[in-house]
Design an enzyme around this catalytic site. Structure first.
Site, PDB file in Angstrom:
ATOM      1  N   LYS A 173       0.857  -1.189   0.000  1.00 24.80           N
ATOM      2  CA  LYS A 173       0.000   0.000   0.000  1.00 24.80           C
ATOM      3  C   LYS A 173       0.886   1.229   0.000  1.00 24.80           C
ATOM      4  O   LYS A 173       1.688   1.436   0.916  1.00 24.80           O
ATOM      5  CB  LYS A 173      -0.904  -0.018   1.230  1.00 24.80           C
ATOM      6  CG  LYS A 173      -1.768   1.217   1.340  1.00 24.80           C
ATOM      7  CD  LYS A 173      -2.776   1.076   2.462  1.00 24.80           C
ATOM      8  CE  LYS A 173      -3.539   2.375   2.664  1.00 24.80           C
ATOM      9  NZ  LYS A 173      -4.520   2.257   3.760  1.00 24.80           N
ATOM     10  N   LYS A 196      -2.212  -1.602  -3.855  1.00 22.97           N
ATOM     11  CA  LYS A 196      -3.078  -0.425  -3.801  1.00 22.97           C
ATOM     12  C   LYS A 196      -2.255   0.854  -3.799  1.00 22.97           C
ATOM     13  O   LYS A 196      -1.293   0.907  -3.039  1.00 22.97           O
ATOM     14  CB  LYS A 196      -3.895  -0.543  -2.518  1.00 22.97           C
ATOM     15  CG  LYS A 196      -4.655   0.677  -2.114  1.00 22.97           C
ATOM     16  CD  LYS A 196      -5.292   0.426  -0.776  1.00 22.97           C
ATOM     17  CE  LYS A 196      -5.959   1.718  -0.330  1.00 22.97           C
ATOM     18  NZ  LYS A 196      -6.468   1.618   1.008  1.00 22.97           N
TER      19      LYS A 196
HETATM   20  C1  PBG Z   1      -7.150   3.040   5.453  1.00 21.76           C
HETATM   21  C2  PBG Z   1      -7.626   2.996   4.047  1.00 21.76           C
HETATM   22  C3  PBG Z   1      -7.531   3.984   3.068  1.00 21.76           C
HETATM   23  C4  PBG Z   1      -8.172   3.512   1.935  1.00 21.76           C
HETATM   24  C5  PBG Z   1      -8.653   2.243   2.234  1.00 21.76           C
HETATM   25  N1  PBG Z   1      -8.289   1.931   3.548  1.00 21.76           N
HETATM   26  C6  PBG Z   1      -7.022   5.358   3.119  1.00 21.76           C
HETATM   27  C7  PBG Z   1      -5.740   5.725   3.658  1.00 21.76           C
HETATM   28  O1  PBG Z   1      -4.789   4.969   3.793  1.00 21.76           O
HETATM   29  O2  PBG Z   1      -5.696   6.914   3.981  1.00 21.76           O
HETATM   30  C8  PBG Z   1      -8.300   4.254   0.654  1.00 21.76           C
HETATM   31  C9  PBG Z   1      -9.231   3.715  -0.336  1.00 21.76           C
HETATM   32  C10 PBG Z   1      -9.570   4.640  -1.424  1.00 21.76           C
HETATM   33  O3  PBG Z   1      -8.958   5.701  -1.605  1.00 21.76           O
HETATM   34  O4  PBG Z   1     -10.500   4.310  -2.159  1.00 21.76           O
HETATM   35  N2  PBG Z   1      -8.143   2.649   6.344  1.00 21.76           N
END
Ligand code: PBG
Length: 334
Positions: A205, A258
């Protein structure tokens, strides 16, 4: 008698176009397919009753309370997608330093999971495991001053995952990026009798600009700093292989990359290197860019959506998390 052409005079013009002449030929020759069974839809559940509120930053998406879930989920179930990834918000005024609302067995997520498994047994239900929506500071882990407390966060995540598994989640999906959380969650789940609950780890991520529309939807914009001390540096690709290998070794059943679109090279490398199924998350910013371009008349929404999703599959994703599930199934003719 037919004349046999001389082998010494081959046709030197190669003709890949022969495989493109008709729809049937193109479909036969296609290397990549996309079916509803490859799609997972994020779902934002909120406390209270009677709520079905459009999320301004995310076209076609809603904040929905448990009593009105059916209105949003019925069409998705009919579309035949694989399942849902449930994100929750705590009750107003309950955000605190340790994210107490995250493992509330009567919180919106746990209640939503119970309702979904009862009403839509054919849908897989995955839950987001992360503290950010529940902490007063908006970070994914506990903090001391401005420092993230990795190891102290692990029991909080394990407890959250256990509450979701108790409610009946098929999959728990830690998105926090703390080191060691897959092992902590696996140990807690097994000890609580949830050996069959799968872990989908957001192994890879990135610290991305593309979560901004989501953070407004989840009310999880960090109060200070950013997430670069725990999310990955976009300049790094090989590090993704290490993250994926570590999470697999800790017991992750499925891995996630992601965002998806800007990281297709990483997705392809992880999918090749790992023996776990790899999913990809087409995040809020990717979706919002396409929506904005379509609204401005710059792109055809259907064609752009399908192309983006096919690209993610072609790069090696077994499945895709996307806000566009309903549109994609419609486009695919379902
Ligand atoms: C963290 C999380 C995020 C997303 C999914 N889980 C955001 C982040 O790390 O700030 C982002 C998903 C998206 O942008 O569609 N709980």
């Amino acid at each position: 008698m037919p004349t046999v052409p001389s082998l010494a005079a081959p046709d030197l013009i190669q003709r890949p176009r022969r495989l493109r002449a008709t729809t049937a030929m193109r479909d036969l020759a296609a290397e990549t397919d996309l079916t509803p069974s490859r799609l997972l839809q994020p779902l934002f559940v909120v406390p209270g009753t009677g709520v079905k509120r459009p999320i301004g930053t995310l076209r076609g998406q809603f904040h929905v309370s448990v009593d009105r879930l059916d209105e949003v989920v019925e069409p998705l179930a009919r579309a035949g997608i694989a399942g849902l990834v449930v994100f929750g918000l705590p009750r107003a005024g309950t955000k605190d330093e340790r994210g107490s609302g995250a493992d509330d067995p009567d919180g919106a997520v746990a209640r939503a999971v119970r309702a979904l498994k009862a009403a839509f047994p054919q849908l897989l239900v995955a839950t987001d495991v992360c503290l950010d929506a529940y902490t007063s500071h908006g970070h994914c882990g506990l903090v001391e001053g401005e420092r993230i407390l990795n190891d102290e966060t692990l029991p909080r995540l394990a407890s959250m995952a256990q509450v979701h598994a108790d409610a009946g989640a098929d999959i728990v999906a830690p998105s926090d990026m703390m080191d060691g959380r897959v092992a902590a969650i696996r140990t807690a789940l097994d000890a609580a009798g949830h050996a069959d609950t799968a872990i989908l780890s957001y192994a890879v991520k990135y610290a991305s600009s593309m979560y901004q529309p989501f953070r407004e939807a989840e009310e999880s914009v960090p109060a200070f700093g950013d997430r670069r001390s725990y999310q990955m540096d976009p300049r790094n690709g090989r590090e993704a292989l290490r993250e994926a290998a570590l999470d697999a070794a800790e017991g992750a059943d499925l891995l996630m990359v992601k965002p998806a679109g800007p990281y297709l090279d990483v997705l392809a490398a992880v999918a090749r290197a790992s023996d776990r199924p790899v999913l990809a998350y087409q995040v809020s910013g990717e979706y919002a860019m396409l929506a904005a371009a379509a609204e401005a008349g710059l792109l055809d929404w259907d064609r752009a959506l399908l192309e983006a999703a096919i690209g993610i599959r072609r790069a090696g994703a077994a499945g895709i998390l996307t806000y566009a599930c309903l549109d994609l199934v419609r486009i695919l003719g379902g």
